[in-house]
Design a protein around this motif. Structure first.
Motif, PDB file in Angstrom:
ATOM      1  N   ILE A  20       0.837  -1.199   0.000  1.00 40.43           N
ATOM      2  CA  ILE A  20       0.000   0.000   0.000  1.00 40.43           C
ATOM      3  C   ILE A  20       0.872   1.249   0.000  1.00 40.43           C
ATOM      4  N   GLY A  21       1.914   1.247   0.805  1.00 35.78           N
ATOM      5  CA  GLY A  21       2.797   2.410   0.881  1.00 35.78           C
ATOM      6  C   GLY A  21       3.513   2.686  -0.423  1.00 35.78           C
ATOM      7  N   PHE A  22       4.066   1.654  -1.058  1.00 34.43           N
ATOM      8  CA  PHE A  22       4.779   1.834  -2.320  1.00 34.43           C
ATOM      9  C   PHE A  22       3.821   1.986  -3.489  1.00 34.43           C
ATOM     10  N   GLY A  23       2.664   1.375  -3.392  1.00 33.01           N
ATOM     11  CA  GLY A  23       1.813   1.293  -4.563  1.00 33.01           C
ATOM     12  C   GLY A  23       0.494   2.012  -4.461  1.00 33.01           C
ATOM     13  N   ARG A  24       0.388   3.011  -3.587  1.00 37.98           N
ATOM     14  CA  ARG A  24      -0.921   3.635  -3.456  1.00 37.98           C
ATOM     15  C   ARG A  24      -1.377   4.266  -4.766  1.00 37.98           C
ATOM     16  N   GLN A  25      -0.431   4.731  -5.615  1.00 32.62           N
ATOM     17  CA  GLN A  25      -0.845   5.256  -6.902  1.00 32.62           C
ATOM     18  C   GLN A  25      -1.351   4.147  -7.814  1.00 32.62           C
ATOM     19  N   ALA A  26      -0.960   2.905  -7.591  1.00 34.64           N
ATOM     20  CA  ALA A  26      -1.423   1.801  -8.421  1.00 34.64           C
ATOM     21  C   ALA A  26      -2.865   1.428  -8.102  1.00 34.64           C
ATOM     22  N   VAL A  27      -3.341   1.793  -6.903  1.00 33.23           N
ATOM     23  CA  VAL A  27      -4.713   1.494  -6.518  1.00 33.23           C
ATOM     24  C   VAL A  27      -5.684   2.345  -7.326  1.00 33.23           C
ATOM     25  N   TYR A  28      -5.279   3.559  -7.627  1.00 32.72           N
ATOM     26  CA  TYR A  28      -6.108   4.469  -8.393  1.00 32.72           C
ATOM     27  C   TYR A  28      -5.500   4.619  -9.783  1.00 32.72           C
ATOM     28  N   ALA A  29      -6.261   4.315 -10.812  1.00 29.16           N
ATOM     29  CA  ALA A  29      -5.747   4.402 -12.176  1.00 29.16           C
ATOM     30  C   ALA A  29      -5.443   5.857 -12.521  1.00 29.16           C
ATOM     31  N   ASP A  30      -4.332   6.045 -13.189  1.00 28.06           N
ATOM     32  CA  ASP A  30      -3.951   7.379 -13.631  1.00 28.06           C
ATOM     33  C   ASP A  30      -4.756   7.771 -14.862  1.00 28.06           C
TER      34      ASP A  30
END
Length: 187
Positions: A20-30
């Protein structure tokens, strides 16, 4: 000195927090604009560190760039990233890369990579596939810094050359085998 013992469930929660810490941007599509901006910055970083990659960009039929891939694992791991396919410097499609793995692994990291599609066949294969599993289809060579020094566009004979860049975090090993690349439609 006291030793600290962690239960298996505690370790699983720790890994999830790392993901979650490293990949929080991966949870929400850009959005498409966000992906395009990250691709532009990622390629600038790659070219600044690899003159060979810059030379390949001048002759490649297309460049598939994943500027921000997140990878984490503890025995079971995964990675995710979004990117864009450039042809003649313009974005012609958006893609994601997803992989799962198991084995001796622990940690989390983020990194970027660019795949230089050197043949019309490799570009066509990517554009026509409904989901491309890396390792099946066109031949890929992962270029490390040592190999990059001796590789030129005239000696390059394979379909695709992959360059990694901007690695951060603690996790051993970078690889593409088993990654699945699929076309996406960002907002």
């Amino acid at each position: 000195m006291k030793s600290i013992h962690f239960s298996p469930s505690c370790i699983v929660w720790l890994v999830l927090l790392l993901i979650i810490g490293f990949g929080r941007q991966a949870v929400y599509a850009d959005s498409a604009a966000e992906i395009d901006q990250k691709v532009k910055v990622g390629l600038a970083d790659l070219y600044a560190g690899s003159p060979t990659a810059l030379e390949f960009s001048k002759v490649a039929k297309g460049i598939l760039v994943f500027p921000d891939v997140v990878k984490a694992g503890l025995v079971i791991g995964g990675q995710f990233g979004e990117g864009a396919l450039l042809v003649d410097g313009a974005t012609v499609g958006y893609y994601n890369t997803v992989a799962a793995s198991y084995g001796l692994q622990v940690g989390a990291q983020s990194f970027g990579y660019a795949m230089f599609l050197m043949t019309d066949e490799a570009l066509s294969y990517l554009q026509k596939s409904s989901g491309w599993e890396v390792g099946v289809g066109p031949t890929i060579v992962v270029v490390d810094k040592g190999k990059a020094g001796s590789l030129t566009t005239s000696t390059a004979k394979e379909d695709i050359y992959a360059f990694f860049f901007d690695q951060k975090g603690l996790m051993a090993g970078l690889g593409l085998q088993g990654s699945k690349i699929s076309k996406i439609t960002p907002d």
